[in-house]
Design a protein around this motif. Structure first.
Motif, PDB file in Angstrom:
ATOM      1  N   VAL A   1       0.868  -1.258   0.091  1.00  0.00           N
ATOM      2  CA  VAL A   1       0.135   0.030  -0.149  1.00  0.00           C
ATOM      3  C   VAL A   1       0.971   1.088   0.116  1.00  0.00           C
ATOM      4  N   GLN A   2       0.659   2.228  -0.920  1.00  0.00           N
ATOM      5  CA  GLN A   2       1.783   3.234  -1.319  1.00  0.00           C
ATOM      6  C   GLN A   2       0.627   4.433  -1.505  1.00  0.00           C
ATOM      7  N   LEU A   3       0.915   5.359  -0.879  1.00  0.00           N
ATOM      8  CA  LEU A   3       0.123   6.967  -1.175  1.00  0.00           C
ATOM      9  C   LEU A   3       1.425   8.091  -1.622  1.00  0.00           C
ATOM     10  N   GLN A   4       1.082   8.340  -2.640  1.00  0.00           N
ATOM     11  CA  GLN A   4       1.917   9.379  -3.561  1.00  0.00           C
ATOM     12  C   GLN A   4       1.213  10.637  -3.678  1.00  0.00           C
ATOM     13  N   ALA A   5       1.986  11.818  -2.900  1.00  0.00           N
ATOM     14  CA  ALA A   5       1.399  13.018  -2.729  1.00  0.00           C
ATOM     15  C   ALA A   5       2.352  13.695  -3.922  1.00  0.00           C
ATOM     16  N   SER A   6       1.791  14.490  -4.748  1.00  0.00           N
ATOM     17  CA  SER A   6       2.426  15.433  -5.683  1.00  0.00           C
ATOM     18  C   SER A   6       1.962  16.742  -5.857  1.00  0.00           C
ATOM     19  N   GLY A   7       2.655  17.399  -6.786  1.00  0.00           N
ATOM     20  CA  GLY A   7       1.894  18.793  -7.083  1.00  0.00           C
ATOM     21  C   GLY A   7       2.602  20.028  -6.378  1.00  0.00           C
ATOM     22  N   GLY A   8       3.335  19.760  -5.535  1.00  0.00           N
ATOM     23  CA  GLY A   8       4.139  20.941  -4.713  1.00  0.00           C
ATOM     24  C   GLY A   8       5.120  21.645  -5.606  1.00  0.00           C
ATOM     25  N   GLY A   9       5.453  22.793  -5.157  1.00  0.00           N
ATOM     26  CA  GLY A   9       6.395  23.653  -5.824  1.00  0.00           C
ATOM     27  C   GLY A   9       6.459  25.008  -5.137  1.00  0.00           C
ATOM     28  N   LEU A  10       7.176  25.977  -5.891  1.00  0.00           N
ATOM     29  CA  LEU A  10       7.324  27.252  -5.503  1.00  0.00           C
ATOM     30  C   LEU A  10       6.236  28.139  -6.196  1.00  0.00           C
ATOM     31  N   VAL A  11       5.648  28.866  -5.169  1.00  0.00           N
ATOM     32  CA  VAL A  11       4.478  29.929  -5.761  1.00  0.00           C
ATOM     33  C   VAL A  11       4.623  31.160  -4.920  1.00  0.00           C
ATOM     34  N   GLN A  12       4.353  32.320  -5.642  1.00  0.00           N
ATOM     35  CA  GLN A  12       4.035  33.632  -4.937  1.00  0.00           C
ATOM     36  C   GLN A  12       3.191  33.666  -3.993  1.00  0.00           C
ATOM     37  N   ALA A  13       3.220  34.350  -3.183  1.00  0.00           N
ATOM     38  CA  ALA A  13       2.072  34.543  -2.314  1.00  0.00           C
ATOM     39  C   ALA A  13       0.568  35.225  -2.936  1.00  0.00           C
ATOM     40  N   GLY A  14      -0.398  34.813  -2.718  1.00  0.00           N
ATOM     41  CA  GLY A  14      -1.498  34.830  -3.584  1.00  0.00           C
ATOM     42  C   GLY A  14      -1.769  33.984  -4.628  1.00  0.00           C
TER      43      GLY A  14
END
Length: 122
Positions: A1-14
């Motif tokens: 059983v594995q969960l994979q979180a993705s989609g993070g990154g660097l973003v400006q406030a707002g």
């Protein structure tokens, strides 16, 4: 059983980001799924939870009105749409699932993804 979180990154406030939580080895549609985050030097914080059907959604006060949790059981994926991001949202975000539990809140989470880093610059 594995969960994979993705989609993070660097973003400006707002700005906005959408995180995804996918699973291998089991199907998510029978389980409530939670999102958590942990900032450097701080304890892990519960962010949101969605029931197995998607009918119940719970949010931490700090993200209410800005974050939206959703799920697509056909794709075996849970999402966290994050809008109006603030520097204090910077953290590693994790998704988690229980062995038993189809609604929120979940008493105990048993499976955890590896986390995805969200950095919000001011």
């Amino acid at each position: 059983v594995q969960l994979q979180a993705s989609g993070g990154g660097l973003v400006q406030a707002g700005g906005s980001l959408t995180l995804s939580c996918s699973a291998s080895g089991f199907t998510l549609d029978h389980y409530a799924i939670g999102w958590f985050r942990q900032a450097p030097g701080e304890e892990r914080e519960g962010v949101s939870c969605i029931s197995s059907s998607g009918g119940k959604r719970v949010y931490a006060d700090s993200v209410k009105g800005r974050f939206t949790i959703s799920r697509d059981n056909a794709k075996n994926t849970v999402y966290l749409q994050m809008n109006s991001l603030k520097p204090e949202d910077t953290a590693v975000y994790y998704c988690a699932a229980p062995i038993y539990g189809f609604t929120c809140p979940v008493l105990e989470y048993d499976y955890w993804g590896q986390g995805t880093l969200v950095t919000v610059s001011s």
